[in-house]
Design a protein around this motif. Structure first.
Motif, mmCIF file in Angstrom:
data_model
loop_
_atom_site.group_PDB
_atom_site.id
_atom_site.type_symbol
_atom_site.label_atom_id
_atom_site.label_comp_id
_atom_site.label_asym_id
_atom_site.label_seq_id
_atom_site.Cartn_x
_atom_site.Cartn_y
_atom_site.Cartn_z
ATOM 1 N N LEU A 75 -1.087 -10.913 -11.732
ATOM 2 C CA LEU A 75 -2.265 -10.545 -10.936
ATOM 3 C C LEU A 75 -2.121 -11.008 -9.489
ATOM 4 O O LEU A 75 -2.472 -10.285 -8.547
ATOM 5 C CB LEU A 75 -3.518 -11.144 -11.567
ATOM 6 C CG LEU A 75 -3.903 -10.597 -12.946
ATOM 7 C CD1 LEU A 75 -5.101 -11.368 -13.503
ATOM 8 C CD2 LEU A 75 -4.212 -9.111 -12.877
ATOM 9 N N GLN A 76 -1.598 -12.205 -9.317
ATOM 10 C CA GLN A 76 -1.429 -12.749 -7.968
ATOM 11 C C GLN A 76 -0.450 -11.900 -7.149
ATOM 12 O O GLN A 76 -0.706 -11.579 -5.986
ATOM 13 C CB GLN A 76 -0.907 -14.183 -8.063
ATOM 14 C CG GLN A 76 -0.602 -14.829 -6.721
ATOM 15 C CD GLN A 76 0.083 -16.174 -6.892
ATOM 16 O OE1 GLN A 76 0.149 -16.722 -7.994
ATOM 17 N NE2 GLN A 76 0.612 -16.707 -5.810
ATOM 18 N N ARG A 77 0.671 -11.528 -7.756
ATOM 19 C CA ARG A 77 1.699 -10.800 -7.021
ATOM 20 C C ARG A 77 1.426 -9.305 -6.911
ATOM 21 O O ARG A 77 2.144 -8.595 -6.218
ATOM 22 C CB ARG A 77 3.063 -11.045 -7.666
ATOM 23 C CG ARG A 77 3.542 -12.491 -7.544
ATOM 24 C CD ARG A 77 3.549 -12.944 -6.086
ATOM 25 N NE ARG A 77 4.021 -14.312 -5.934
ATOM 26 C CZ ARG A 77 5.217 -14.654 -5.467
ATOM 27 N NH1 ARG A 77 6.061 -13.721 -5.084
ATOM 28 N NH2 ARG A 77 5.560 -15.917 -5.381
ATOM 29 N N LEU A 78 0.412 -8.817 -7.608
ATOM 30 C CA LEU A 78 -0.007 -7.422 -7.431
ATOM 31 C C LEU A 78 -0.893 -7.255 -6.203
ATOM 32 O O LEU A 78 -1.178 -6.124 -5.789
ATOM 33 C CB LEU A 78 -0.763 -6.918 -8.662
ATOM 34 C CG LEU A 78 0.065 -6.540 -9.888
ATOM 35 C CD1 LEU A 78 -0.846 -6.055 -11.010
ATOM 36 C CD2 LEU A 78 1.098 -5.482 -9.555
ATOM 37 N N ALA A 79 -1.329 -8.361 -5.641
ATOM 38 C CA ALA A 79 -2.225 -8.297 -4.480
ATOM 39 C C ALA A 79 -1.575 -7.533 -3.335
ATOM 40 O O ALA A 79 -0.386 -7.684 -3.057
ATOM 41 C CB ALA A 79 -2.597 -9.697 -4.034
ATOM 42 N N SER A 80 -2.361 -6.681 -2.694
ATOM 43 C CA SER A 80 -1.861 -5.868 -1.585
ATOM 44 C C SER A 80 -3.041 -5.397 -0.740
ATOM 45 O O SER A 80 -4.167 -5.246 -1.234
ATOM 46 C CB SER A 80 -1.089 -4.654 -2.116
ATOM 47 O OG SER A 80 -0.794 -3.742 -1.075
ATOM 48 N N PRO A 86 -2.606 -2.322 -6.490
ATOM 49 C CA PRO A 86 -3.055 -3.101 -7.655
ATOM 50 C C PRO A 86 -3.842 -2.269 -8.661
ATOM 51 O O PRO A 86 -3.815 -2.562 -9.858
ATOM 52 C CB PRO A 86 -3.931 -4.200 -7.034
ATOM 53 C CG PRO A 86 -4.321 -3.677 -5.691
ATOM 54 C CD PRO A 86 -3.193 -2.825 -5.225
ATOM 55 N N GLU A 87 -4.508 -1.222 -8.188
ATOM 56 C CA GLU A 87 -5.272 -0.380 -9.104
ATOM 57 C C GLU A 87 -4.344 0.367 -10.053
ATOM 58 O O GLU A 87 -4.532 0.366 -11.269
ATOM 59 C CB GLU A 87 -6.126 0.619 -8.312
ATOM 60 C CG GLU A 87 -7.013 1.501 -9.195
ATOM 61 C CD GLU A 87 -7.824 2.500 -8.381
ATOM 62 O OE1 GLU A 87 -8.599 3.248 -9.002
ATOM 63 O OE2 GLU A 87 -7.667 2.535 -7.146
ATOM 64 N N ALA A 89 -0.935 -0.107 -10.584
ATOM 65 C CA ALA A 89 -0.076 -1.003 -11.363
ATOM 66 C C ALA A 89 -0.887 -1.763 -12.408
ATOM 67 O O ALA A 89 -0.436 -1.966 -13.543
ATOM 68 C CB ALA A 89 0.642 -1.973 -10.436
ATOM 69 N N GLY A 90 -2.087 -2.170 -12.034
ATOM 70 C CA GLY A 90 -2.942 -2.878 -12.970
ATOM 71 C C GLY A 90 -3.322 -2.030 -14.168
ATOM 72 O O GLY A 90 -3.491 -2.543 -15.273
ATOM 73 N N ARG A 170 8.634 -6.608 -5.467
ATOM 74 C CA ARG A 170 8.027 -7.871 -5.863
ATOM 75 C C ARG A 170 8.939 -8.634 -6.836
ATOM 76 O O ARG A 170 9.058 -9.864 -6.769
ATOM 77 C CB ARG A 170 6.668 -7.622 -6.520
ATOM 78 C CG ARG A 170 5.547 -7.364 -5.536
ATOM 79 C CD ARG A 170 5.144 -8.668 -4.843
ATOM 80 N NE ARG A 170 3.884 -8.542 -4.141
ATOM 81 C CZ ARG A 170 3.755 -8.517 -2.821
ATOM 82 N NH1 ARG A 170 4.834 -8.574 -2.048
ATOM 83 N NH2 ARG A 170 2.563 -8.426 -2.261
#
Length: 381
Positions: A75-80, A86-87, A89-90, A170
């Motif tokens: 979650l931390q490394r999906l931040a952008s 993040p939407e 990929a999440g 990432r």
């Protein structure tokens, strides 16, 4: 080249025949009993398919805390600053999955006593895997993954490819942060091999006369090599000696092959709800897998004409999937493929017996890895 039941087996580790109890390694007591069960799982096909050791649960439970940390780092490394990243990929990552590849990294590290960088490296492995899934679904035009709409079905192909590229980037950031050039090289090489495997798979699409050797080259690259590199990289990062790094690489390779063989067998024999994807996708996409290769090799002129029309020429009609399933059943191709998956799972278990002087602290993870190997050849999803 060696063979198991007449099938290609040249990349499988040597597998001792029968029961072996390694009396000189473990003291008498529960630890010796535990390794006895691992050896018995390998030697006895009845025990191999019964009991809790044929399960991913022991590994999941042992690594639960580390996997919570992996999920937090994901979650931390999906931040952008780009909300779509993040939407999208999440969406894929939230669908779950077994997370067995990052668990390979964590388990490899535990074999050598653990590493502070293991969680970051396991996150990198999950990002590599997720990136390949995003790209695969675009190539295959898939609309269902893990029981949910695929990212490309919801956001389109361009967005899926680009977010996959973001995840690769990432992953390489995290690999660099691990601070071990050998580990970076292992996972970078695995990433290249995955792409090569996918390209090889494209080149044999629609070719039901594909040799078994070529098929095994494909699944080694597209699937097994990441299992192998993940397990070996974790061990290397934690300071394992060369023998134990090689053991974990071999374990991961054999487990990955069993895993993909089962995936290919299930495409013709398990319901869509159980698999989390559409049944018969490989047939529709003209993907050549071991069940089809076996049925082609053993088939008569009528069988081969059917495979050429459907898989070769892409000229499928209503009812052809059922016909394919009937032909596969007539040649026992699904069960034979599952049996070969079992051979690879047993080879994974055999690899663990070559660890250097395992101690009592390692015993739980060794037993859990043995259970995971059997699970890979007995799973239904």
């Amino acid at each position: 080249m060696r063979a198991v039941n007449g099938q290609r087996n040249d990349i499988v580790a040597d597998k001792p025949n029968g029961f072996e109890l390694r009396k000189c390694i473990f003291p008498l007591g529960r630890w010796q009993i535990a390794i006895w069960w691992v050896e018995r799982m390998r030697a006895n096909p009845v025990i191999e398919h019964h009991g809790e050791l044929v399960s991913l649960d022991p590994l999941v439970n042992l690594l639960a805390d580390d996997m919570k940390a992996v999920n937090a780092m994901i979650l931390q490394r999906l931040a952008s600053d780009v909300p779509l990243i993040p939407e999208l990929a999440g969406h894929l990552i939230a669908a779950g999955g077994k997370r067995i590849r990052p668990m390979m990294t964590l388990a490899g590290a535990q074999i050598a006593g653990g590493s502070a960088h293991a969680v970051g490296l396991a996150t990198a492995v999950e990002f590599i895997h997720s990136a390949t899934l995003l790209h695969d679904d675009v190539i295959d035009e898939s609309n269902l993954r893990r029981g949910r709409d695929t990212a490309n079905a919801l956001w389109g192909n361009e967005a899926s490819v680009l977010v996959g590229d973001f995840l690769f980037a990432r992953a390489f950031e995290l690999m660099v942060e691990a601070g071990d050039i050998t580990v970076l090289g292992q996972l970078a090489n695995a990433s290249a091999r995955i792409t090569e495997g996918e390209i090889k798979q494209m080149t044999i699409a629609g070719m039901p006369d594909t040799p078994q050797d070529t098929y095994f080259d494909v699944i080694t690259g597209k699937t097994a090599i990441l299992f192998a590199a993940a397990a070996a990289a974790g061990a290397k990062l934690a300071g394992a000696n060369d023998n134990d790094v090689a053991v974990m690489h071999d374990y991961g390779l054999q487990l990955g092959l069993a895993f993909q063989l089962m995936d290919d067998a299930m495409d013709y024999g398990v319901s869509s709800s159980a698999m989390g994807k559409n049944i018969g996708d490989d047939f529709i996409d003209q993907k050549i897998t071991l069940p089809v290769i076996l049925a082609w090799q053993d088939g008569d002129a009528n069988d081969r004409e059917f495979w050429q029309r459907t898989m070769g020429d892409g000229n499928s009609a209503d009812g052809d999937l059922a016909t394919a399933q009937a032909i596969l059943a007539r040649h026992n191709a699904i069960d034979r493929s599952i049996a070969i998956a079992g051979d690879y799972a047993n080879a994974a278990i055999a690899a663990l017996s070559r660890l250097s002087s395992p101690n009592q602290n390692q015993m739980p993870i060794i037993v859990a890895l043995g259970a995971a190997a059997r699970f890979s050849a007995a799973r239904q999803n």
